[in-house]
Design a protein around this motif. Structure first.
Motif, PDB file in Angstrom:
ATOM      1  N   GLY A  47       0.791  -1.222   0.000  1.00 45.68           N
ATOM      2  CA  GLY A  47       0.000   0.000   0.000  1.00 45.68           C
ATOM      3  C   GLY A  47       0.825   1.274   0.000  1.00 45.68           C
ATOM      4  N   THR A  48       2.143   1.143  -0.041  1.00 45.65           N
ATOM      5  CA  THR A  48       3.027   2.300  -0.096  1.00 45.65           C
ATOM      6  C   THR A  48       3.564   2.416  -1.519  1.00 45.65           C
ATOM      7  OG1 THR A  48       3.665   2.024   2.210  1.00 45.65           O
ATOM      8  CG2 THR A  48       5.135   3.322   0.838  1.00 45.65           C
ATOM      9  N   GLY A  79       3.745   8.473   1.081  1.00 44.78           N
ATOM     10  CA  GLY A  79       3.904   7.401   0.109  1.00 44.78           C
ATOM     11  C   GLY A  79       5.300   6.812   0.049  1.00 44.78           C
ATOM     12  N   LEU A  80       6.175   7.212   0.978  1.00 43.03           N
ATOM     13  CA  LEU A  80       7.565   6.755   0.981  1.00 43.03           C
ATOM     14  C   LEU A  80       7.880   6.077   2.309  1.00 43.03           C
ATOM     15  CD1 LEU A  80      10.161   6.844  -0.763  1.00 43.03           C
ATOM     16  CD2 LEU A  80      10.761   8.950   0.429  1.00 43.03           C
ATOM     17  N   THR A 109       8.797  -0.530  -5.875  1.00 41.36           N
ATOM     18  CA  THR A 109       7.347  -0.374  -5.754  1.00 41.36           C
ATOM     19  C   THR A 109       6.829  -1.461  -4.824  1.00 41.36           C
ATOM     20  OG1 THR A 109       6.861  -1.829  -7.612  1.00 41.36           O
ATOM     21  CG2 THR A 109       7.180   0.521  -8.121  1.00 41.36           C
ATOM     22  N   SER A 110       5.560  -1.367  -4.435  1.00 38.80           N
ATOM     23  CA  SER A 110       4.998  -2.380  -3.542  1.00 38.80           C
ATOM     24  C   SER A 110       4.947  -3.754  -4.215  1.00 38.80           C
ATOM     25  CB  SER A 110       3.605  -1.970  -3.068  1.00 38.80           C
ATOM     26  OG  SER A 110       2.751  -1.801  -4.172  1.00 38.80           O
ATOM     27  N   SER A 111       4.991  -3.798  -5.547  1.00 38.51           N
ATOM     28  CA  SER A 111       5.008  -5.076  -6.263  1.00 38.51           C
ATOM     29  C   SER A 111       6.434  -5.607  -6.437  1.00 38.51           C
ATOM     30  CB  SER A 111       4.343  -4.925  -7.635  1.00 38.51           C
ATOM     31  OG  SER A 111       5.105  -4.051  -8.450  1.00 38.51           O
ATOM     32  N   GLY A 112       7.431  -4.831  -6.032  1.00 39.15           N
ATOM     33  CA  GLY A 112       8.819  -5.282  -6.094  1.00 39.15           C
ATOM     34  C   GLY A 112       9.583  -4.836  -7.319  1.00 39.15           C
ATOM     35  N   GLU A 132       9.777  11.532  -7.335  1.00 38.67           N
ATOM     36  CA  GLU A 132       8.542  12.316  -7.405  1.00 38.67           C
ATOM     37  C   GLU A 132       7.487  11.747  -8.364  1.00 38.67           C
ATOM     38  OE1 GLU A 132       8.145  16.785  -8.366  1.00 38.67           O
ATOM     39  OE2 GLU A 132       9.158  16.597  -6.429  1.00 38.67           O
ATOM     40  N   PRO A 133       7.830  11.314  -9.561  1.00 36.55           N
ATOM     41  CA  PRO A 133       6.803  10.784 -10.467  1.00 36.55           C
ATOM     42  C   PRO A 133       6.114   9.519  -9.940  1.00 36.55           C
ATOM     43  CG  PRO A 133       8.855  11.168 -11.650  1.00 36.55           C
ATOM     44  CD  PRO A 133       9.139  11.375 -10.203  1.00 36.55           C
ATOM     45  N   HIS A 134       6.734   8.842  -8.976  1.00 37.77           N
ATOM     46  CA  HIS A 134       6.200   7.578  -8.466  1.00 37.77           C
ATOM     47  C   HIS A 134       5.445   7.744  -7.151  1.00 37.77           C
ATOM     48  CE1 HIS A 134       8.665   5.713 -11.522  1.00 37.77           C
ATOM     49  NE2 HIS A 134       9.673   6.453 -11.098  1.00 37.77           N
TER      50      HIS A 134
END
Length: 148
Positions: A47-48, A79-80, A109-112, A132-134
């Protein structure tokens, strides 16, 4: 004498190259994760938007500085998340990730999926700009666009 001069020049070249790479952000290709080691998968925050996984070792002085930079950045950025993963007793984790030195920071990312990596102590503002874009954009409360 020539051997001594050659060794000195080679040492200087290697030193300059290592210094130039320290803290530099390297983006990675947007591929699906290829089997992350289990400790890394467990470190991902569901969720992050982005988890900063810091690869450290026990006696690494720059790792302490990196931990301070990244934890401060994560505390003030929505979000970080920051996780420090000590690989002193788990060198296979560093090997599987292709990490050759500590500290190395992976932005996942949370999916790795790996977004980028930084060898050495990252520069906070450069890292934040690259991420920033992520990250989830913050909604400003009381902004002028709300009317009224």
């Amino acid at each position: 004498m020539w051997v001594l001069a050659g060794t000195l020049v080679a040492g200087l070249v290697v030193g300059v190259l290592l210094h130039r790479r320290n803290g530099r952000i390297r983006t990675t290709t947007p591929e699906a994760p290829s089997g992350l080691p289990e400790p890394v998968v467990e470190a991902l925050a569901p969720g992050t938007a982005v988890t900063l996984v810091q690869i450290s070792t026990t006696f690494c002085a720059p790792c302490r500085h990196t931990r301070a930079v990244l934890s401060h950045l994560a505390k003030r950025t929505e979000g970080l998340t920051h996780v420090d993963l000590d690989v002193t007793d788990r060198p296979h984790v560093a090997r599987d990730l292709g990490v050759l030195r500590t500290p190395t920071t992976l932005a996942l990312t949370s999916s790795g999926r790996e977004l980028l990596r930084v060898s050495g102590v990252p520069k906070a503002q450069e890292l934040l700009t690259a991420l920033e874009p992520h990250l989830v954009p913050r909604v400003e409360r009381g902004s002028h666009s709300q009317g009224g």
